[in-house]
Scaffold this active site. Structure first.
Site, PDB file in Angstrom:
ATOM      1  N   CYS A 114      13.681  -1.188  -3.758  1.00 45.25           N
ATOM      2  CA  CYS A 114      13.577  -0.860  -2.280  1.00 45.25           C
ATOM      3  C   CYS A 114      13.738  -1.805  -1.664  1.00 45.25           C
ATOM      4  O   CYS A 114      13.955  -1.766  -0.367  1.00 45.25           O
ATOM      5  CB  CYS A 114      12.025  -0.190  -2.387  1.00 45.25           C
ATOM      6  SG  CYS A 114      11.714   1.278  -3.207  1.00 45.25           S
ATOM      7  N   HIS A 252      10.799  -0.624   5.559  1.00 50.50           N
ATOM      8  CA  HIS A 252      11.241   0.172   4.277  1.00 50.50           C
ATOM      9  C   HIS A 252      10.057   1.325   4.611  1.00 50.50           C
ATOM     10  O   HIS A 252       8.910   1.399   4.659  1.00 50.50           O
ATOM     11  CB  HIS A 252      10.886  -0.520   3.283  1.00 50.50           C
ATOM     12  CG  HIS A 252      10.918   0.418   1.746  1.00 50.50           C
ATOM     13  ND1 HIS A 252      11.814   1.121   1.761  1.00 50.50           N
ATOM     14  CD2 HIS A 252       9.990   0.301   0.798  1.00 50.50           C
ATOM     15  CE1 HIS A 252      11.834   1.734   0.473  1.00 50.50           C
ATOM     16  NE2 HIS A 252      10.535   1.366  -0.109  1.00 50.50           N
ATOM     17  N   ASN A 282      10.668   8.179   0.661  1.00 51.91           N
ATOM     18  CA  ASN A 282      10.998   6.930   0.006  1.00 51.91           C
ATOM     19  C   ASN A 282      12.406   6.994  -0.537  1.00 51.91           C
ATOM     20  O   ASN A 282      12.592   7.393  -1.739  1.00 51.91           O
ATOM     21  CB  ASN A 282      10.016   6.395  -1.002  1.00 51.91           C
ATOM     22  CG  ASN A 282      10.539   4.860  -1.193  1.00 51.91           C
ATOM     23  OD1 ASN A 282      11.361   4.345  -0.770  1.00 51.91           O
ATOM     24  ND2 ASN A 282       9.218   4.159  -1.958  1.00 51.91           N
TER      25      ASN A 282
HETATM   26  N1  COA Z   1      -0.652  15.803  -5.589  1.00 50.57           N
HETATM   27  C1  COA Z   1      -2.118  16.069  -5.406  1.00 50.57           C
HETATM   28  N2  COA Z   1      -3.206  15.203  -5.930  1.00 50.57           N
HETATM   29  C2  COA Z   1      -2.635  14.141  -6.616  1.00 50.57           C
HETATM   30  C3  COA Z   1      -1.183  13.762  -6.514  1.00 50.57           C
HETATM   31  C4  COA Z   1      -0.512  14.655  -6.088  1.00 50.57           C
HETATM   32  N3  COA Z   1       1.081  14.517  -5.904  1.00 50.57           N
HETATM   33  N4  COA Z   1      -0.857  12.705  -7.133  1.00 50.57           N
HETATM   34  C5  COA Z   1      -2.297  12.094  -7.339  1.00 50.57           C
HETATM   35  N5  COA Z   1      -3.013  13.166  -7.155  1.00 50.57           N
HETATM   36  C6  COA Z   1      -4.691  13.006  -7.459  1.00 50.57           C
HETATM   37  C7  COA Z   1      -4.831  11.999  -8.576  1.00 50.57           C
HETATM   38  O1  COA Z   1      -5.005  12.730  -9.762  1.00 50.57           O
HETATM   39  C8  COA Z   1      -6.357  11.478  -8.214  1.00 50.57           C
HETATM   40  O2  COA Z   1      -7.318  12.873  -8.508  1.00 50.57           O
HETATM   41  P1  COA Z   1      -8.837  12.502  -9.007  1.00 50.57           P
HETATM   42  O3  COA Z   1      -9.475  11.511  -7.969  1.00 50.57           O
HETATM   43  O4  COA Z   1      -9.209  13.676  -9.480  1.00 50.57           O
HETATM   44  O5  COA Z   1      -8.404  11.586 -10.227  1.00 50.57           O
HETATM   45  C9  COA Z   1      -6.341  11.585  -6.723  1.00 50.57           C
HETATM   46  O6  COA Z   1      -5.308  12.306  -6.036  1.00 50.57           O
HETATM   47  C10 COA Z   1      -6.113  10.133  -6.218  1.00 50.57           C
HETATM   48  O7  COA Z   1      -5.020   9.681  -6.587  1.00 50.57           O
HETATM   49  P2  COA Z   1      -4.829   8.055  -6.561  1.00 50.57           P
HETATM   50  O8  COA Z   1      -3.931   7.623  -7.264  1.00 50.57           O
HETATM   51  O9  COA Z   1      -6.002   7.211  -6.538  1.00 50.57           O
HETATM   52  O10 COA Z   1      -4.504   8.012  -4.865  1.00 50.57           O
HETATM   53  P3  COA Z   1      -4.007   7.040  -3.901  1.00 50.57           P
HETATM   54  O11 COA Z   1      -4.819   7.087  -2.942  1.00 50.57           O
HETATM   55  O12 COA Z   1      -3.759   5.533  -4.596  1.00 50.57           O
HETATM   56  O13 COA Z   1      -2.482   7.665  -3.684  1.00 50.57           O
HETATM   57  C11 COA Z   1      -0.416   7.008  -3.743  1.00 50.57           C
HETATM   58  C12 COA Z   1      -1.383   7.514  -4.396  1.00 50.57           C
HETATM   59  C13 COA Z   1       0.667   6.800  -4.741  1.00 50.57           C
HETATM   60  C14 COA Z   1       0.272   7.606  -2.733  1.00 50.57           C
HETATM   61  C15 COA Z   1      -0.690   5.407  -3.408  1.00 50.57           C
HETATM   62  O14 COA Z   1      -1.003   4.814  -4.273  1.00 50.57           O
HETATM   63  C16 COA Z   1       0.551   4.962  -2.838  1.00 50.57           C
HETATM   64  O15 COA Z   1       1.035   5.115  -1.926  1.00 50.57           O
HETATM   65  N6  COA Z   1       1.040   3.848  -3.340  1.00 50.57           N
HETATM   66  C17 COA Z   1       1.969   2.996  -2.924  1.00 50.57           C
HETATM   67  C18 COA Z   1       3.291   3.709  -3.245  1.00 50.57           C
HETATM   68  C19 COA Z   1       4.616   2.994  -2.950  1.00 50.57           C
HETATM   69  O16 COA Z   1       4.692   2.892  -1.566  1.00 50.57           O
HETATM   70  N7  COA Z   1       5.315   2.610  -3.845  1.00 50.57           N
HETATM   71  C20 COA Z   1       6.769   2.297  -3.634  1.00 50.57           C
HETATM   72  C21 COA Z   1       6.783   0.988  -2.868  1.00 50.57           C
HETATM   73  S1  COA Z   1       8.462   0.532  -2.861  1.00 50.57           S
END
Ligand code: COA
Length: 325
Positions: A114, A252, A282
């Site tokens: 990225c 980004h 993204n």
């Molecule tokens: N739809 C619905 N529920 C989902 C899901 C989806 N697509 N993906 C995960 N969940 C659920 C999980 O299973 C979890 O459920 P639980 O509480 O019952 O276990 C809950 O949502 C929370 O998951 P979690 O992983 O803790 O969510 P989060 O708040 O960390 O959000 C991301 C997840 C990926 C959106 C977040 O971590 C993020 O944006 N990270 C950075 C990613 C990024 O930008 N990467 C690229 C960098 S270049």
């Protein structure tokens, strides 16, 4: 006299196929509400099966050349930031070179996921300053949808395909100042110790397959907030600039919450931030030039504006570029 790099045109391309969150919810256990609340994403574009990264790159490059008023044959350097090359080799940049009808100069890819566009811009700026190129194309292009694991709902909802490009020209000046149009500085970093947080589990040397994107979302989020704040401060301090000097943050577009956090640290109101994550998701290395082109074509970014670009990606890699448009 000093040679500096000026951005003289930009262009972008998004595949026609638009996939909304509701579309995804038909095949993945997810919802529009969840995706919007956690990321700000509403839709993404996916390339068709016979549309390759070089095809997206070509369309973005042609638009950037047209915008700059430059003919493809004038280009003597092409650098493509991509993590989804058409083939393991040759570089997507040389395929783009062929499509553009160029036969001279050099073309190669930069792999920084990225952060690919910021890395590519840093490389091109150095090559222009050292006299190795006069007119360059810097492209970010991805078909990241090819790496998505549809059984992993934590990652497959976050990404989209697209391409963006800029034409960068060598210009002679008496001395470089922050007020002149051009790349003021670039700042790139990486920490390979953090590879396991965000990687693709395939590759020619390991599995002989392209593999799937794998991510520890929470940890990546945490590192993004910290590293991006650090690198934007580094860019400002290196040039004796204040937060208030920046006209536009062109970040980004991974996650709206990460962008909000960087804008808050810079004390920038959100109406000074180019936001495309809602519509593009993204797009990895393509996201900054896509956002830049959106800002320019919408009449938001004007000549003379000071732009701060920043990105973080797999590696981990991260970086920033200060550019006077
Ligand atoms: N739809 C619905 N529920 C989902 C899901 C989806 N697509 N993906 C995960 N969940 C659920 C999980 O299973 C979890 O459920 P639980 O509480 O019952 O276990 C809950 O949502 C929370 O998951 P979690 O992983 O803790 O969510 P989060 O708040 O960390 O959000 C991301 C997840 C990926 C959106 C977040 O971590 C993020 O944006 N990270 C950075 C990613 C990024 O930008 N990467 C690229 C960098 S270049």
């Amino acid at each position: 006299m000093k040679t500096i790099s000026q951005l003289i045109g930009c262009g972008s391309y998004l595949p026609q196929n638009v996939v909304t969150n509701d579309d995804l919810a038909k095949k993945v256990d997810t919802s529009d509400e969840w995706i919007i609340a956690r990321t700000g994403i509403k839709q993404r574009h996916f390339a068709s099966d016979d549309e390759y990264t070089s095809d997206l790159a070509l369309k973005a490059a042609q638009r950037a050349l047209e915008h700059a008023g430059v003919d493809g044959t004038e280009i003597d350097l092409i650098v493509v930031g991509t993590t989804t090359p058409d083939r393991t080799f040759p570089a997507t940049a040389v395929r783009l070179q062929k499509h553009l009808g160029c036969r001279t100069g050099a073309a190669f890819d930069v792999q920084a996921v990225c952060s690919g566009f910021v890395y590519a811009l840093a490389v091109v700026d150095s090559m222009i300053q050292s006299g190795q190129a006069k007119t360059a194309l810097v492209v970010g292009a991805e078909t990241i949808s090819r790496l998505l694991n549809w059984k992993d709902r934590t990652t497959c909802v976050l990404f989209g395909d697209g391409a963006g490009a800029v034409v960068v020209k060598a210009v002679e000046v008496e001395e470089q100042t922050n007020g002149q149009a051009g790349i003021i500085s670039t700042h790139i970093h990486s920490d390979g110790n953090l590879e396991e947080l965000l990687y693709c589990d395939g590759g020619p040397s390991t599995t002989q397959t392209a593999g799937y994107l794998t991510m520890a979302g929470k940890e990546v989020f945490r590192h993004a907030v910290t590293n991006l704040a650090a690198v934007v401060n580094e860019a400002l301090e290196a040039n004796n600039l204040q937060d208030s000097d920046i006209d536009w943050l062109v970040p980004h577009q991974a996650n709206k919450r990460i962008i909000d956090s960087t804008a808050k640290k810079l004390k920038m109101p959100m109406d000074k931030v180019i936001l495309t994550v809602e519509d593009h998701a993204n797009t990895s290395a393509a996201s900054i030039p896509l956002a830049l082109d959106h800002g320019v074509r919408e009449g938001l970014i004007k000549r003379g504006d000071l732009l701060l670009m920043e990105a973080m990606g797999g590696g981990l890699t991260w970086g920033a570029a200060l550019v006077r448009w």
